[in-house]
Design a protein around this motif. Structure first.
Motif, short mmCIF file in Angstrom:
data_model
loop_
_atom_site.label_atom_id
_atom_site.label_comp_id
_atom_site.label_asym_id
_atom_site.label_seq_id
_atom_site.Cartn_x
_atom_site.Cartn_y
_atom_site.Cartn_z
N PHE A 186 0.84 -1.25 0.14
CA PHE A 186 0.08 0.01 -0.10
C PHE A 186 0.90 1.35 -0.08
O PHE A 186 0.63 2.36 -0.72
N GLU A 187 1.75 1.44 0.84
CA GLU A 187 2.58 2.51 1.15
C GLU A 187 3.72 2.82 -0.36
O GLU A 187 3.80 3.81 -0.57
N GLY B 224 2.71 1.79 -3.32
CA GLY B 224 1.70 2.04 -4.33
C GLY B 224 2.19 2.80 -5.48
O GLY B 224 3.03 2.91 -6.06
N LYS C 148 -3.03 -1.19 -3.61
CA LYS C 148 -3.25 0.18 -3.04
C LYS C 148 -4.74 0.39 -3.12
O LYS C 148 -5.54 0.96 -2.21
#
Length: 353
Positions: A18-19, A21, A282
């Motif tokens: 996610f981070e 992304g 993400k």
């Protein structure tokens, strides 16, 4: 909420993906010039304070979603409105990342394909994944995480062996002093991508061991921060500050310069795979948070039914938020930071606590 559980390692992988992304894609913190890596490092360090705030709220309400405990803290009327604002924020953020994906695909591989088609194809896969639930998203992450890191390590070795690194591009360090770096930290890197993990307050209740949430959160942010620092160091070393700032997608521009033994070149498509994987996760996490939040707020019995209408809203929003790439980037780095990120990620959570 669905009756599902994920492990701490699966949460860790989802948070790292996610981070990374869309942050891998853009010239992150380039306003700090050759000190961009330092702005990312400080942004990561300061974000730990806000991550501990999110974690403390989770400890008070371990079985509730963010949208539920906001109503408990602020009361039904104000809480419901704020919960709805957070759901809209998750959907808007997902549409921004989807737009990043479409623009990257059009710029490097499919210049004649309409943006809508590129975005719609990814959105169909994401809607299918969301309908399967959080366990399937987490298991998919485990499968693709290793593949992504193999690509990343291979790319790093190829860039080093190409002899492209010029460390002089990183000098002088702190040319304008500490103030320009701190400015970038507090208006950019603190929020994008580090404290965007507030979305995981919608996923923490699914964790099978709540005691591991804090360590998982901090370790995932630390690893993704180190990855982003290395990426920006390589971008600036290979392209220089000016080219990195002017490049729409500096990492892919860097990869395009790889040339080993006069036959190994044009590897940008190869690395687009890794970027598509991180972007996919993400959007999945943001979209999933919007779906369970909406189902909870409006008492919808079957959350998976919401995936089609909300997916269509995100898809159309990704096309309409900006008329071109420059407007999209300006809106993301200047307007959204002050209007959405700072209030929703840095001001409201400490007040809730």
């Amino acid at each position: 909420m669905e009756k599902a559980k994920i492990s701490a390692s699966q949460l860790f992988i989802l948070m790292v993906m996610f981070e990374l992304g869309s942050a891998l894609l853009v010239p992150l913190a380039i306003d700090a010039k050759q000190d961009a890596w330092l702005a990312i490092l400080l942004g990561m360090a300061v974000s730990f304070v806000l991550l501990l705030v999110y974690h403390r709220l989770y400890l008070y309400y371990p079985d509730l979603l963010l949208t539920e405990y906001i109503q408990k803290i602020l009361g039904k009327a104000i809480g419901s409105v704020l919960a709805f604002v957070y759901i809209l924020y998750f959907m808007y953020d997902a549409s921004r990342v989807l737009r990043d994906f479409g623009e990257m695909l059009l710029a490097f591989a499919y210049p004649d394909t309409p943006l809508f088609i590129a975005n719609a194809l990814l959105m169909l896969v994401i809607i299918y994944t969301i309908r399967k639930g959080i366990e399937v998203i987490a298991r998919s992450g485990e499968l693709l995480f290793i593949f992504m890191y193999v690509l990343a390590v291979a790319g790093f070795i190829l860039i080093i062996s190409s002899g492209l690194i010029d460390s002089k591009n990183l000098q002088p360090v702190l040319e304008g002093g500490l103030f320009p770096i701190l400015k970038v930290v507090f208006i950019q890197t603190l929020y994008f991508p580090f404290t965007e993990v507030i979305v995981f307050t919608m996923i923490f209740p699914y964790l099978n061991n709540s005691k591991k949430a804090k360590v998982t959160m901090l370790c995932a942010t630390g690893l993704s921060g180190i990855n982003l620092i290395i990426t920006m160091l390589i971008n600036v070393c290979v392209l220089g500050v000016n080219l990195t700032a002017r490049s729409q997608f500096p990492l892919l521009s860097t990869v395009q310069t790889i040339q080993v033994a006069n036959f190994l070149e044009r590897l940008d498509v190869f690395f687009m795979l890794a970027l598509i994987i991180t972007i996919f996760f993400k959007i999945c996490v943001l979209f999933y948070a919007a779906v369970v939040g909406t189902a909870n707020l409006f008492k919808v019995k079957s959350p998976s039914r919401l995936s089609y209408p909300l997916g269509l809203i995100i898809l159309f929003l990704s096309i309409t938020i900006a008329s071109n790439v420059q407007e999209h980037i300006y809106e993301g780095l200047k307007v959204t930071m002050f209007v959405l990120h700072i209030p929703l990620l840095a001001i409201i959570p400490p007040l809730l606590l």
